[in-house]
Design a protein around this motif. Structure first.
Motif, PDB file in Angstrom:
ATOM      1  N   SER A 254      48.540  54.908  54.160  1.00  0.00           N
ATOM      2  CA  SER A 254      49.873  55.158  53.607  1.00  0.00           C
ATOM      3  C   SER A 254      50.804  55.735  54.663  1.00  0.00           C
ATOM      4  CB  SER A 254      49.789  56.105  52.400  1.00  0.00           C
ATOM      5  OG  SER A 254      49.528  57.432  52.812  1.00  0.00           O
ATOM      6  N   GLN A 255      50.237  56.460  55.616  1.00  0.00           N
ATOM      7  CA  GLN A 255      51.063  56.963  56.714  1.00  0.00           C
ATOM      8  C   GLN A 255      51.111  55.979  57.876  1.00  0.00           C
ATOM      9  OE1 GLN A 255      53.089  59.899  56.634  1.00  0.00           O
ATOM     10  NE2 GLN A 255      52.548  59.252  54.579  1.00  0.00           N
ATOM     11  N   ALA A 256      50.019  55.279  58.099  1.00  0.00           N
ATOM     12  CA  ALA A 256      49.977  54.315  59.201  1.00  0.00           C
ATOM     13  C   ALA A 256      51.024  53.216  59.024  1.00  0.00           C
ATOM     14  CB  ALA A 256      48.583  53.697  59.301  1.00  0.00           C
ATOM     15  N   GLU A 257      51.357  52.870  57.765  1.00  0.00           N
ATOM     16  CA  GLU A 257      52.311  51.787  57.549  1.00  0.00           C
ATOM     17  C   GLU A 257      53.763  52.215  57.781  1.00  0.00           C
ATOM     18  OE1 GLU A 257      52.341  50.183  53.626  1.00  0.00           O
ATOM     19  OE2 GLU A 257      52.947  52.047  52.649  1.00  0.00           O
ATOM     20  N   HIS A 258      53.991  53.510  58.023  1.00  0.00           N
ATOM     21  CA  HIS A 258      55.353  53.970  58.293  1.00  0.00           C
ATOM     22  C   HIS A 258      55.911  53.333  59.557  1.00  0.00           C
ATOM     23  CE1 HIS A 258      57.098  56.807  55.530  1.00  0.00           C
ATOM     24  NE2 HIS A 258      55.949  57.419  55.369  1.00  0.00           N
ATOM     25  N   GLY A 259      55.112  53.322  60.608  1.00  0.00           N
ATOM     26  CA  GLY A 259      55.608  52.792  61.878  1.00  0.00           C
ATOM     27  C   GLY A 259      54.493  52.695  62.901  1.00  0.00           C
ATOM     28  N   LYS A 260      54.712  51.874  63.904  1.00  0.00           N
ATOM     29  CA  LYS A 260      53.683  51.668  64.925  1.00  0.00           C
ATOM     30  C   LYS A 260      53.407  52.934  65.724  1.00  0.00           C
ATOM     31  CE  LYS A 260      54.561  46.711  65.422  1.00  0.00           C
ATOM     32  NZ  LYS A 260      54.918  45.601  66.335  1.00  0.00           N
ATOM     33  N   ASP A 261      54.364  53.869  65.739  1.00  0.00           N
ATOM     34  CA  ASP A 261      54.165  55.110  66.479  1.00  0.00           C
ATOM     35  C   ASP A 261      53.685  56.249  65.577  1.00  0.00           C
ATOM     36  OD1 ASP A 261      56.519  55.321  65.082  1.00  0.00           O
ATOM     37  OD2 ASP A 261      57.764  55.885  66.790  1.00  0.00           O
ATOM     38  N   SER A 262      53.301  55.936  64.337  1.00  0.00           N
ATOM     39  CA  SER A 262      52.701  56.942  63.460  1.00  0.00           C
ATOM     40  C   SER A 262      51.272  57.220  63.915  1.00  0.00           C
ATOM     41  CB  SER A 262      52.695  56.460  62.009  1.00  0.00           C
ATOM     42  OG  SER A 262      54.003  56.319  61.523  1.00  0.00           O
ATOM     43  N   GLN A 263      50.732  58.341  63.463  1.00  0.00           N
ATOM     44  CA  GLN A 263      49.349  58.682  63.806  1.00  0.00           C
ATOM     45  C   GLN A 263      48.650  59.253  62.590  1.00  0.00           C
ATOM     46  OE1 GLN A 263      48.335  62.073  66.495  1.00  0.00           O
ATOM     47  NE2 GLN A 263      47.330  60.513  67.739  1.00  0.00           N
ATOM     48  N   VAL A 264      47.410  58.821  62.372  1.00  0.00           N
ATOM     49  CA  VAL A 264      46.592  59.371  61.287  1.00  0.00           C
ATOM     50  C   VAL A 264      45.234  59.770  61.853  1.00  0.00           C
ATOM     51  CG1 VAL A 264      47.761  58.145  59.433  1.00  0.00           C
ATOM     52  CG2 VAL A 264      45.853  57.039  60.581  1.00  0.00           C
ATOM     53  N   ILE A 265      44.704  60.862  61.311  1.00  0.00           N
ATOM     54  CA  ILE A 265      43.444  61.413  61.814  1.00  0.00           C
ATOM     55  C   ILE A 265      42.562  61.819  60.643  1.00  0.00           C
ATOM     56  CG2 ILE A 265      42.403  63.362  63.060  1.00  0.00           C
ATOM     57  CD1 ILE A 265      44.783  63.355  64.926  1.00  0.00           C
ATOM     58  N   LEU A 266      41.285  61.497  60.748  1.00  0.00           N
ATOM     59  CA  LEU A 266      40.288  62.004  59.811  1.00  0.00           C
ATOM     60  C   LEU A 266      39.383  62.965  60.569  1.00  0.00           C
ATOM     61  CD1 LEU A 266      38.605  62.109  57.181  1.00  0.00           C
ATOM     62  CD2 LEU A 266      37.346  60.107  58.019  1.00  0.00           C
ATOM     63  N   VAL A 267      39.271  64.180  60.061  1.00  0.00           N
ATOM     64  CA  VAL A 267      38.318  65.153  60.589  1.00  0.00           C
ATOM     65  C   VAL A 267      37.260  65.351  59.500  1.00  0.00           C
ATOM     66  CG1 VAL A 267      37.956  67.524  61.368  1.00  0.00           C
ATOM     67  CG2 VAL A 267      40.053  66.304  61.995  1.00  0.00           C
ATOM     68  N   SER A 268      35.992  65.180  59.869  1.00  0.00           N
ATOM     69  CA  SER A 268      34.956  65.237  58.844  1.00  0.00           C
ATOM     70  C   SER A 268      33.691  65.916  59.357  1.00  0.00           C
ATOM     71  CB  SER A 268      34.611  63.826  58.354  1.00  0.00           C
ATOM     72  OG  SER A 268      33.621  63.887  57.333  1.00  0.00           O
ATOM     73  N   THR A 269      33.015  66.580  58.436  1.00  0.00           N
ATOM     74  CA  THR A 269      31.705  67.157  58.720  1.00  0.00           C
ATOM     75  C   THR A 269      30.603  66.205  58.259  1.00  0.00           C
ATOM     76  OG1 THR A 269      31.818  68.323  56.601  1.00  0.00           O
ATOM     77  CG2 THR A 269      32.533  69.533  58.568  1.00  0.00           C
ATOM     78  N   SER A 270      30.977  64.976  57.912  1.00  0.00           N
ATOM     79  CA  SER A 270      30.020  63.993  57.405  1.00  0.00           C
ATOM     80  C   SER A 270      30.130  62.685  58.185  1.00  0.00           C
ATOM     81  CB  SER A 270      30.268  63.731  55.907  1.00  0.00           C
ATOM     82  OG  SER A 270      29.579  62.582  55.471  1.00  0.00           O
ATOM     83  N   LYS A 271      29.079  62.330  58.895  1.00  0.00           N
ATOM     84  CA  LYS A 271      29.071  61.040  59.602  1.00  0.00           C
ATOM     85  C   LYS A 271      29.094  59.881  58.604  1.00  0.00           C
ATOM     86  CE  LYS A 271      26.657  62.811  63.683  1.00  0.00           C
ATOM     87  NZ  LYS A 271      25.429  62.751  64.524  1.00  0.00           N
ATOM     88  N   LYS A 272      28.498  60.094  57.452  1.00  0.00           N
ATOM     89  CA  LYS A 272      28.454  59.067  56.403  1.00  0.00           C
ATOM     90  C   LYS A 272      29.875  58.733  55.936  1.00  0.00           C
ATOM     91  CE  LYS A 272      26.540  58.363  51.735  1.00  0.00           C
ATOM     92  NZ  LYS A 272      27.705  58.677  50.887  1.00  0.00           N
ATOM     93  N   ILE A 273      30.688  59.753  55.692  1.00  0.00           N
ATOM     94  CA  ILE A 273      32.068  59.523  55.240  1.00  0.00           C
ATOM     95  C   ILE A 273      32.864  58.798  56.320  1.00  0.00           C
ATOM     96  CG2 ILE A 273      34.264  60.761  54.945  1.00  0.00           C
ATOM     97  CD1 ILE A 273      32.930  60.380  52.349  1.00  0.00           C
TER      98      ILE A 273
END
Length: 427
Positions: A254-273
């Motif tokens: 939903s944020q990535a589709e804003h623009g090519k210069d947008s940035q999204v990050i997932l931080v997780s304590t689960s390799k499975k997720i």
């Protein structure tokens, strides 16, 4: 997306870099436009609208007839959705009102603080790849609640010289006083200096691309305030095994589709997720109408695995995300300890989209790490705090000696005299 496992702290600065240019990279371009708009006003505005938007306009001012026609084109269901969002935004921002604060600091010394609206504000509404009429709600609702007298809106036209009907409908619904068909650097320059058509304003609000962001920053050199350096959109999600991978992927996109210069990050304590989210990203992205834009943003983005919540929190505070979604079992740990984020969304059923549109909070937020020192737009963004004081004869006698001593110690004799004369008159 780039997957990183257990990054050492020494690599965090490089890992968390935004995909944006620096001010120095584009400052020269912005200043050139500013110089020409300051000198030539509407003539320069028209020239740059032709250059950047590929349209030649006879007037940049939106007429009442255009607004009336646009209102007819907006679907009734969308009108009702906009009105619902407006109502919720009004409720949340009206709750931010504060009363006059009065206190007696000494006998005979009364001080108080009152808030006054900024009289003239300018709103920049992006209208390129996405017509952000929702941003009009986020800016005009608190501006009206604050009591701003003049609300000027600038937004870029399409190649036919038109503004998206939903932008015009929302602007009219929310009481914008003047709408101008002008975007980019030239819009910020117009509101900074004023032209024959665009009024000069005292403060400029609204998001934009990197050029608009730099233009806003440079506008402050010419005596105009800004809400914040709000550039390309960004989102960080923290998730563990309790998160729904499809939900997380949808939020990232939903944020990535804003623009090519947008940035999204997932931080997780689960390799499975992390693995599940990566699969969902590919699946969901493949059917998006803005797939090309989202894919470009995803290339700038990261999936980061860390061992535990404290390390995740430290990394997140270092990044200072614009939007921060918490999808973990121990959500209270993040709620209680997050220091740097623009707006926080808690739980699997709180998508960032809710804050973008209709929950009531404001979506004009600090990006590019500025959440470390800036707040998002709120009611106070459209107001100034003014202090007052009244000192009686008793009051000046109570604090006068201290003022004399301090003024003399600083070598400011006239300051001391202003008190001494009053004290002597009371003998």
């Amino acid at each position: 997306m780039n997957k990183i496992y257990n990054p050492s702290k020494s690599t965090w600065a490089e890992l968390l870099k935004r995909p944006t240019q620096t001010v120095a990279d584009i400052e020269t371009i912005v200043l050139d436009v500013f110089d020409e708009v300051q000198a030539e006003k509407d003539i320069a505005i028209s020239r740059y609208t032709q250059k950047f938007d590929q349209v030649n306009l006879s007037t940049i001012l939106v007429s009442p007839q255009e607004i009336e026609e646009a209102t007819k084109q907006v679907d009734q269901d969308l009108k009702e959705a906009i009105q619902l969002a407006k109502s919720n935004i009004e409720i949340f921002h009206a709750a931010q009102k504060t009363t006059k604060i009065t206190t007696k600091t000494s006998d005979g010394v009364v001080c108080w603080q009152e808030k006054r609206p900024i009289q003239k504000v300018g709103l920049y509404i992006p209208g390129g790849t996405a017509p952000l009429f929702s941003t009009i709600l986020m800016l005009t609702v608190p501006a009206n609640l604050a009591g701003c007298k003049e609300i000027v809106l600038c937004t870029p036209p399409n190649k036919e010289g038109e503004i998206h009907p939903a932008i015009l409908y929302t602007a009219d619904l929310c009481g914008v006083t003047k709408i101008c068909k002008v975007g980019g650097i030239q819009a910020i320059a117009g509101m900074t200096f004023g032209t024959e058509t665009i009024p000069q304003v005292y403060k400029i609000f609204g998001p934009g691309n990197q050029f608009v962001t730099v233009a806003k920053q440079l506008a402050t050199k010419f005596g105009v305030a800004i809400d914040m350096p709000a550039g390309p959109s960004e989102l960080l999600v923290v998730a563990d095994d309790t998160a729904n991978a499809s939900f997380v992927a949808s939020d990232l996109l939903s944020q990535a589709e804003h623009g090519k210069d947008s940035q999204v990050i997932l931080v997780s304590t689960s390799k499975k997720i992390i693995e599940e989210v990566e699969i969902e990203l590919l699946k969901q992205c493949s059917v998006l109408p803005r797939k090309e834009i989202a894919e470009a943003a995803i290339a700038n983005s990261k999936l980061i695995y860390v061992e535990n919540d404290p390390e995740a929190l430290e990394l997140i505070n270092e990044y200072g995300p614009e939007h921060f979604i918490v999808c973990v079992k121990d959500e209270e740990f993040y709620i209680d300890n997050i220091s740097n984020a623009g707006s926080i969304f808690i739980g699997n059923y709180t998508p960032e989209s809710a804050g973008d549109y209709a929950s009531g909070t404001n979506h004009t937020l600090p990006t590019n790490g500025y959440a470390k020192q800036y707040s998002g737009v709120n009611l106070d963004s459209f107001m100034k705090s003014m202090t007052f004081q009244k000192i009686s004869e008793q009051g000046i006698q109570n604090i006068g000696k201290a003022i004399e001593l301090m003024a003399e110690a600083e070598g400011l004799q006239a300051h001391k005299n202003a008190v001494t004369l009053r004290l002597e008159s009371l003998k």
